[in-house]
Design an enzyme around this catalytic site. Sequence first.
Site, PDB file in Angstrom:
ATOM      1  N   LYS A 117     -14.109 -82.195  55.518  1.00 55.57           N
ATOM      2  CA  LYS A 117     -15.227 -83.148  55.556  1.00 55.57           C
ATOM      3  C   LYS A 117     -16.585 -82.463  55.634  1.00 55.57           C
ATOM      4  CE  LYS A 117     -14.114 -84.157  60.422  1.00 55.57           C
ATOM      5  NZ  LYS A 117     -12.763 -83.553  60.402  1.00 55.57           N
ATOM      6  N   THR A 118     -16.680 -81.337  56.349  1.00 57.29           N
ATOM      7  CA  THR A 118     -17.965 -80.639  56.424  1.00 57.29           C
ATOM      8  C   THR A 118     -18.378 -80.132  55.045  1.00 57.29           C
ATOM      9  OG1 THR A 118     -17.637 -79.968  58.722  1.00 57.29           O
ATOM     10  CG2 THR A 118     -19.200 -78.683  57.422  1.00 57.29           C
ATOM     11  N   GLU A 170     -21.158 -86.709  58.023  1.00 59.08           N
ATOM     12  CA  GLU A 170     -19.786 -86.344  58.329  1.00 59.08           C
ATOM     13  C   GLU A 170     -19.277 -87.264  59.432  1.00 59.08           C
ATOM     14  OE1 GLU A 170     -17.381 -82.503  60.185  1.00 59.08           O
ATOM     15  OE2 GLU A 170     -19.237 -82.188  59.070  1.00 59.08           O
TER      16      GLU A 170
END
Length: 473
Positions: A126-127, A170
């Site tokens: 996700k980052t 995020e």
Amino acid sequence: MSLVKLIDPVPAGELGKVHFIGIGGAGMSGIARILLKRGVAVSGSDARGSGLLAELRELGATVHIGHAASHLKDADTVVVSTAIRDSNPELGEALRRGLRVIPRAAALAAVMAGRTGVAIAGTHGKTTTTSMLTVALQKAGADPSYCVGGQLVTTGLGADEGGGEVFVAEADESDGSFLMLAPDIAVVTNVEADHLDNYGDPQAVHDGFTRFTDRVGRILVVCADDPGADALAAVGRARGLKVLRYGEAEDADYRVTEVSPRGLGVTFQVEGPGIGRREVNLSVPGRHNALNATAALAVAVELGVPVDEVGEGLASFTGTKRRFEAKGEAGGVAVFDSYAHHPTELAADLTAARDVVASFSGEAGRVIAVFQPHLYSRTRFFADEFGAALGLADEAIVLDVYGAREDPEPGVSGALVARKVRLPAEHVVYAPDREQVPALVAGRARPGDIVLTMGAGDVTELGPRIVAELSAG
């Protein structure tokens, strides 16, 4: 910390003066930065100083080193990091005074309100996906606001206020607080068992992501290659969402093919609705990053960005700090650092490392993994899986557990992981003394090798020291 109690989000304009307990964290400092740029009075405290705190002071924040009840002064809202314990004097004072106390995710929801919100969720990736989408939108001139759990190499920032309508964030599932977000568009990269100290079992993790899907307003983008994420497609459709699936699966809406390593990057083809067949070139390695980039591409196209501009933006993405970040080279040995702290993440990064070393050194190059387990509970849950993942390296050096917010557990240490590594015993070292690691690596590395330090703790500090030791040798 147990799963947070979910609360109704408060618009940023109603927060008043905001005090952050643990303001130095990546996520906390980012939200503080955005509030400061919007003219909100911000104060905060952290256990020790950092460059991030200095930047916040320059923007007008009042920042304290150490925690004391007197730091709250005339705060109206107190934002609490998940790392803060109930015994913290500032938290105790806030509760005594009846101040509004909210977790980080509620503060994030507040600053996202009124924008076209895009939330990137998933157990892994996700980052990087959030960062890729942010850079692609910036390159296209969309000027998004963003809040990432890491720092972009291009800006050196993990969050900033943009002038556009889009807010990219995020979404952290670790404590369930991503359920406070209500994005217009959401991406779910994958759903696997993790944070079981909070969730209890894998089914509860899946249930959490299902509830997250309920929070999405218009579009859900999921990875068709991951069973956990792909299962959410039916949930999204039942909720009336537009659902887009991406991946190497033949029936994916955005289908990835012909993934080819290219030095420190990767090239692949993607076919999707309205874009035909396109080649995408990335400057970050790994098949997993081809998938992350495709998720970012799908969202950007849905936001109306021309696909050619998206491709240019993705090509310009040079990474996020601590995500296969180059730390230096000496004696023909390249050293990289990764935040990988789950078995799937270790496997993805070590596979990428093998691709990179093959591109530069052929069969002569080797991969040396330096792994610091993060959290005693995660080490206990996944010791076997960590051992299997580290077997993808040629040499494995395992440090002791970085406990972070947890207290030690009897019988749970780095030795537990080292015993599980599927390599010959002479290629595995348990190194409880972190100070010995640079010399250990230098004694094993040879020209053409890649060293990859991995973990969510202070193992990141070893990269430069390993480079220095290699230089001295």
